[in-house]
Design an enzyme around this catalytic site. Structure first.
Site, PDB file in Angstrom:
ATOM      1  N   ASP A 136       0.832  -1.213   0.000  1.00  0.00           N
ATOM      2  CA  ASP A 136       0.000   0.000   0.000  1.00  0.00           C
ATOM      3  C   ASP A 136       0.859   1.252   0.000  1.00  0.00           C
ATOM      4  OD1 ASP A 136      -2.159   1.696   0.235  1.00  0.00           O
ATOM      5  OD2 ASP A 136      -2.711   1.071   2.249  1.00  0.00           O
ATOM      6  N   GLU A 170      -2.695  10.287   0.467  1.00  0.00           N
ATOM      7  CA  GLU A 170      -3.892   9.443   0.344  1.00  0.00           C
ATOM      8  C   GLU A 170      -4.325   8.907   1.703  1.00  0.00           C
ATOM      9  OE1 GLU A 170      -6.463   6.003  -0.021  1.00  0.00           O
ATOM     10  OE2 GLU A 170      -4.425   5.913   0.729  1.00  0.00           O
ATOM     11  N   GLU A 171      -3.351   8.607   2.544  1.00  0.00           N
ATOM     12  CA  GLU A 171      -3.660   7.981   3.849  1.00  0.00           C
ATOM     13  C   GLU A 171      -4.207   8.979   4.869  1.00  0.00           C
ATOM     14  OE1 GLU A 171      -3.779   4.945   4.024  1.00  0.00           O
ATOM     15  OE2 GLU A 171      -2.234   4.034   2.761  1.00  0.00           O
TER      16      GLU A 171
END
Ligand SMILES: *[C@@H]1O[C@H](CO)[C@@H](O)[C@H](O)[C@H]1NC(C)=O
Ligand SMILES: *[C@@H]1O[C@H](CO)[C@@H](O)[C@H](O)[C@H]1NC(C)=O
Length: 393
Positions: A136, A170-171
């Site tokens: 990820d 994104e996180e």
């Protein structure tokens, strides 16, 4: 959950560091006879993955990883532009000739904390690559880059067919994609298809659930608990409302399954012998149908009890409808995701959207994040398939 997760992460990452296998990777990568066979078939993929995972890029501190990718792509002859967020963190946009291409390959370069380093281990008969971001989403990033290069070298794509976008943040809610999207829209860049990379277990994702996230506060009037008729009990009203939420039939969908509810926080600080003047709760619904249907049901349930309180207030924290994606491609298994992605942060629309990547979302944020060698290897072929499918229109 955080302190516990953090503690177990620290424990396990220390354990990894002390294992000599981590230091043997350089050796593993050189004599391919001892490395997994896929390493010799796509050496550049596995080398790039190893080098990229080594660059720490926890959200907010992605610029080293951005420069690493930018330099790599410049070295391959691509034009690279930085599309910064307001606080100066760099998204990387790369293209060969025109910015406008038929297909965009995109993923994110930030990871969750804590960093732990790359190692290859054989566990349960699988060759696994451990390390923060291996799945990820650095697996997706490198597989997209290598798929692009292979298609180009094989003459299957031209100069203006495919471009690349790698975003930060994104996180932490997607500020990278928001900034990149704004910049690209402002320069009228668009595509026929966008292929998003996230760990999806090598499956094509049909969609993911939305979110309805709010805080409900109930106001009453305190009094002596021996004479409850003199007060207005906020706890009693909140308990009834939450019971209504827990027992409701939330509308789901065939594609995305059930809408689920989590009452993660309840606040009502009072003495045991005082009728409560105030109570509140934080509620998160993972929406499989629509935000409209779910919020209507919330209002209906609250409406049944709210006249028993002095006031009931709902403050919305976040709301997003489910995302429906394209999956009209032969040769892929499909599934849906329960969690969210960067996709709704791309407001630019009017193109097909695919979501696919190596690694499994179930261990993506875990203390033992890994991607299998087979999953990473195969994802290059699958990205090539998705690009070629997108170009066939
Ligand atoms: C990209 O293509 C769109 C649609 O064809 C066009 O409107 C736009 O001007 C193009 N943008 C650039 C930067 O060439
Ligand atoms: C689809 O899933 C099945 C069952 O897990 C598996 O045997 C098959 O190889 C998968 N097919 C593809 C194309 O991934």
């Amino acid at each position: 959950m955080l302190p516990h997760t953090l503690a177990s992460l620290l424990f396990i990452s220390t354990a990894y560091c002390s294992q000599p296998i981590g230091d043997k990777i350089a050796d593993l990568l050189q004599p391919y006879s001892v490395a997994p066979p896929q390493f010799a078939l796509r050496p550049e993929l596995f080398q790039l993955h190893k080098d990229f995972v080594a660059v720490e890029s926890i959200s907010y501190k992605e610029n080293g990883a951005g420069d690493f990718i930018a330099n790599y792509l410049k070295g391959k002859g691509l034009n690279v532009e930085y599309l910064p967020t307001e606080d100066g963190r760099n998204n990387i946009h790369a293209y060969l000739d025109e910015k406008n291409t038929s297909v965009l390959l995109t993923s994110h370069i930030d990871t969750v904390p804590p960093f732990f380093k790359y190692s290859v281990q054989k566990i349960d008969g699988q060759d696994r690559i451990y390390g923060r971001g291996t799945a990820d989403a650095k697996g997706s990033v490198v597989a997209q880059i290598v798929a692009f290069e292979e298609l180009l070298n094989e003459g299957k794509i031209g100069k203006n067919d495919v471009s690349l976008l790698f975003v930060v943040g994104e996180e932490i809610g997607g500020d990278g994609m928001v900034a990149a999207d704004k910049a690209l829209v402002a320069s009228s860049v668009t595509w026929d298809a966008v292929i998003f990379g996230e760990p999806t277990n090598n499956e094509l994702i049909v969609g993911h659930k939305g979110l309805f996230y709010f805080r409900i506060s109930v106001f009453g009037r305190a009094c002596h608990s021996a004479y409850p008729e003199l007060g207005v009990d906020a706890n009693k009203v909140l308990i009834q409302i939450l019971n209504g939420f827990e027992t409701a039939q939330w509308p789901g969908s065939d594609l995305l399954g059930e809408t689920t509810l989590n009452v993660g926080q309840i606040d009502a600080h009072n003495a045991g012998n005082v009728v409560s003047p105030y109570a509140a709760a934080t509620v998160v619904l993972r929406v499989a149908s629509t935000v409209e249907e779910v919020s209507d049901l919330v209002n209906e349930i609250v409406g049944k009890y709210k006249d028993q309180a002095l006031k009931v207030e709902i403050k919305l924290t976040q709301s997003a409808d489910p995302v429906h994606l394209d999956y009209d491609v032969e040769g892929f298994n499909t599934s849906s995701l329960a969690g969210a992605t960067d996709i709704p942060n791309m407001k630019n629309t009017g193109f097909k959207r695919y979501l696919y990547g190596p690694g499994n979302v179930h261990n993506a944020h875990a203390a033992d994040e890994y991607v299998t060698v087979e999953s990473l290897y195969r994802s290059v072929d699958d990205y090539k398939k998705l690009v070629e499918h997108s170009l066939a229109y």
